[in-house]
Design a protein around this motif. Structure first.
Motif, PDB file in Angstrom:
ATOM      1  N   GLY A  13      33.715  43.844  42.813  1.00  0.00           N
ATOM      2  CA  GLY A  13      35.089  43.835  43.273  1.00  0.00           C
ATOM      3  C   GLY A  13      35.618  45.231  43.473  1.00  0.00           C
ATOM      4  N   GLU A  14      36.918  45.315  43.703  1.00  0.00           N
ATOM      5  CA  GLU A  14      37.594  46.575  43.966  1.00  0.00           C
ATOM      6  C   GLU A  14      38.562  46.884  42.826  1.00  0.00           C
ATOM      7  N   THR A  16      41.813  48.030  41.519  1.00  0.00           N
ATOM      8  CA  THR A  16      43.124  48.134  42.150  1.00  0.00           C
ATOM      9  C   THR A  16      44.103  48.962  41.336  1.00  0.00           C
ATOM     10  N   VAL A  42      40.979  44.587  38.450  1.00  0.00           N
ATOM     11  CA  VAL A  42      39.964  44.421  39.485  1.00  0.00           C
ATOM     12  C   VAL A  42      40.298  43.217  40.354  1.00  0.00           C
ATOM     13  N   LYS A  43      40.186  43.400  41.674  1.00  0.00           N
ATOM     14  CA  LYS A  43      40.269  42.287  42.616  1.00  0.00           C
ATOM     15  C   LYS A  43      38.832  41.861  42.868  1.00  0.00           C
ATOM     16  N   SER A  45      35.465  40.206  44.261  1.00  0.00           N
ATOM     17  CA  SER A  45      34.893  39.912  45.569  1.00  0.00           C
ATOM     18  C   SER A  45      34.864  38.397  45.739  1.00  0.00           C
TER      19      SER A  45
END
Length: 70
Positions: A13-14, A16, A42-43, A45
């Motif tokens: 994930g990304e 944030t 975290v966002k 995936s």
């Protein structure tokens, strides 16, 4: 003492957001890990399967059964 280390996650994930409070009070990481001691947000995936991850109750059961005191 200051230290730096990689953080490994079982998800993709990304990142944030990161917790800037820890820069001035790193002890919060161990004192309040479920409160003000969080590290990152975290966002996840969309393609990431989450079915194999443990929820909090299952993780606490795992620790108890394994004899880990964390």
């Amino acid at each position: 003492m200051k230290t730096a280390a990689d953080v490994y996650m079982p998800v993709a994930g990304e990142v944030t957001e990161s917790n800037s409070l820890l820069a001035g009070a790193p002890e919060k990481l161990t004192e309040e890990p479920e409160g003000s001691g969080w590290l990152i947000k975290v966002k996840f995936s969309d393609a990431q399967p989450l079915g194999d991850l443990l929820d909090q109750a299952a993780y606490e059961k795992f620790l108890k059964e394994s004899g880990d005191q964390h």
